[in-house]
Scaffold this active site. Structure first.
Site, mmCIF file in Angstrom:
data_model
loop_
_atom_site.group_PDB
_atom_site.id
_atom_site.type_symbol
_atom_site.label_atom_id
_atom_site.label_comp_id
_atom_site.label_asym_id
_atom_site.label_seq_id
_atom_site.Cartn_x
_atom_site.Cartn_y
_atom_site.Cartn_z
ATOM 1 N N GLY A 102 57.641 -73.711 -46.989
ATOM 2 C CA GLY A 102 58.861 -73.450 -47.733
ATOM 3 C C GLY A 102 59.521 -74.730 -48.177
ATOM 4 O O GLY A 102 59.791 -75.604 -47.351
ATOM 5 N N CYS A 123 58.282 -68.625 -45.733
ATOM 6 C CA CYS A 123 59.026 -69.700 -45.101
ATOM 7 C C CYS A 123 58.392 -70.084 -43.772
ATOM 8 O O CYS A 123 57.407 -69.511 -43.338
ATOM 9 C CB CYS A 123 60.477 -69.290 -44.869
ATOM 10 N N TYR A 146 44.360 -70.469 -46.806
ATOM 11 C CA TYR A 146 45.248 -71.334 -47.581
ATOM 12 C C TYR A 146 46.558 -71.685 -46.891
ATOM 13 O O TYR A 146 46.957 -72.841 -46.868
ATOM 14 C CB TYR A 146 45.569 -70.649 -48.923
ATOM 15 N N ASN A 191 60.728 -65.304 -41.338
ATOM 16 C CA ASN A 191 59.505 -65.563 -42.110
ATOM 17 C C ASN A 191 58.818 -64.240 -42.348
ATOM 18 O O ASN A 191 58.481 -63.532 -41.399
ATOM 19 C CB ASN A 191 58.563 -66.509 -41.351
ATOM 20 N N GLY A 192 58.590 -63.891 -43.599
ATOM 21 C CA GLY A 192 57.912 -62.649 -43.929
ATOM 22 C C GLY A 192 58.613 -61.922 -45.050
ATOM 23 O O GLY A 192 59.341 -62.513 -45.853
#
Length: 497
Positions: free
Chosen positions: A50, A23, A270, A124-125
């Site tokens: 996300g 996210c 990426y 996030n993670g």
């Protein structure tokens, strides 16, 4: 204010998607500004991280209002909603699920009432010790953890929020200093109460988190591109193992763990936007250098270099520049394909990648092509691209990849979770080349990729490429590492964690 209409979005085909990150998070403290709209634009800049749900929490100093729903940022929020979210601080979240189902209940920010007021949090993670944390939560709770909340353990964010809420006799800052050292895995957190904004990054700094300055406030975000879009000046990265707090008294910093940098190497290849800064390096420039080195390591006799848009474009530019082969646009991407409320039929599924990409026949027909892409994960996209280019008349198709073969799953927030999903394990480059139908196939070397980042090798998480995990993998996850579990390794410095 919460909306819970249960709407779900669907992908066109999970087999054709690229690797996905957990996210994007955003936080802003700026009295006198329209913080909900700043957060909206910040999330818009982070949409690539996300696309399943989005949410914003705002405080006006007396209460926290939360609005979240399934869908893209532009689908979830409209002008009226944003105008109703008034306050001086906000956090926002754009979610892709790597743990927890893609349902409204798991959308973020999470919210919880505590003895000291409201608490909203975005993450996030991916945490790797949720079982341990769930046990700790059960010990700390004054009453048994409800079954519904135990089910929430599939969403590690809910556990962290609940734990922070169990320290009713302490401030939120003090509670965080108790909880953060107990978290293992990858996490960048933004959270808030009615008065202050908080942010923290795990001691390895696996996922990025940036700090920016507004004329009348502060911003934190997963990427510097989100700072740019709201007019914030980049100040610095939030350090691994650091927690920051922002309120009417300014910004304060506390270290809750010693920094042991293991920045995600895949961010450079990426995940991050090309206009983002990672550890002082513009991602676009790193990717161009990757392409140049790729041309040195894997030259080809060809007439044209083309990217698989958009993520392959900077490396293709570098490859063309270094090789002297002309650069061209041989594939057109449909920018409006992504999430949809319509579940695709079998007929549409068979069209596969054509929903997103289509060749320019006049450009590729009769030519020997070098096609530059960012990664090969499952191999489905490359297989269809090669077939599509041949059908369009390409004479030869030479595939060049700006990452080494992805050999191992990620447990820190990227969605390729089993070795069985990956093309590379157990296959030689020649076998992979045959599998995707290319005339030749070349991957940048791992040492070469590391060199382009200007980061020391021991400051990077390379687990998806070399199987060396900076945070030990829980036993419950190890079945995903079969069939070659004996190859698994950990960084020496972390084996006692």
């Amino acid at each position: 204010m919460l909306r819970a209409d249960g709407r779900l979005t669907h992908e066109l085909d999970p087999a054709d998607r690229g690797p996905q990150d957990a996210c994007g998070v955003f936080g802003v403290w700026a009295p006198g500004e329209e913080v909900a709209k700043l957060t909206y634009y910040g999330l818009y800049a982070l949409q690539h991280r996300g696309q399943e749900s989005a949410g914003i929490a705002v405080s006006n100093g007396r209460q926290i209002m939360v609005f979240k729903d399934m869908g893209l940022v532009s689908q979830v929020f409209d002008e009226g909603t944003l105008n109703s979210l008034n306050g001086h601080l906000a956090i926002g979240h754009a979610r892709y699920s790597t743990t927890g189902a893609s349902v409204w209940h798991n959308a973020q920010p999470t919210f919880r009432s505590t003895a000291n007021g409201g608490l909203a949090l975005g993450h996030n993670g991916n945490l790797t010790n949720t079982d341990e944390l769930e046990s700790w939560l059960a010990e700390r709770s004054s009453e048994p953890v409800p079954h519904k909340e135990r089910m929430d353990s599939t969403n590690d964010t809910s556990i962290v929020t609940a734990l922070l809420g169990t320290f009713g006799d302490r401030s939120l800052e003090q509670a965080a200093l108790e909880v953060l050292p107990r978290l293992k895995g990858a996490f960048c957190l933004v959270w808030m109460d009615e008065h202050a904004l908080y942010a923290a990054r795990d001691s390895q700094g696996i996922r990025p988190l940036a700090l920016g300055r507004l004329e009348r406030g502060w911003v934190v975000a997963s990427e510097t591109a989100a700072l740019d879009i709201v007019g914030a000046t980049f100040v610095r990265d939030v350090e691994p193992g650091e927690m920051i707090m922002i309120d009417e008294n300014g910004l304060r910093s506390v270290r809750f763990a010693a920094a042991r940098p293991k920045h995600c190497l895949f961010e450079y290849v990426y995940l991050s936007r090309p206009d983002t800064l990672l550890e002082g390096r513009r991602v676009h420039n790193v990717r161009v250098k990757i392409g140049k080195l790729l041309a040195q390591e894997h030259p080809a006799e060809a007439d044209l270099v083309i990217p698989t848009p958009e993520s392959g474009t900077p490396a293709a530019i570098g490859y063309a520049d270094e090789s002297g082969i002309p650069y061209g646009q041989g594939l057109v991407r449909n920018a409006y394909v992504g999430r949809t409320f319509i579940q695709p039929s079998q007929t549409i599924r068979q069209l596969g990648i054509r929903l997103k990409l289509n060749p320019l026949r006049d450009v590729v027909a009769g030519r020997r092509l070098v096609v530059v892409d960012d990664t090969i994960v499952r191999g489905n996209t490359q297989r269809q691209v090669v077939a599509m280019l041949r059908q369009a008349g390409a004479k030869e198709v030479h595939v060049r990849i700006s990452a080494p073969p992805v050999q191992w799953p990620c447990f820190y927030g990227i969605d390729f979770a089993t070795r069985a999903e990956l093309l590379a394990p157990g296959m030689s480059v020649e076998e992979m080349c045959t599998a995707i139908g290319a005339d030749s196939l070349g991957f940048i070397s791992l040492p070469g990729l590391i060199q382009t980042t200007h980061q020391p090798a021991d400051h990077l998480c390379r687990a998806c490429f070399d199987g060396i995990y900076p945070v030990p993998v829980p036993s419950a996850y190890r079945e995903n590492l079969q069939p070659t579990l004996d190859e698994l390794d950990y960084d020496d410095e972390d084996t006692d964690d």
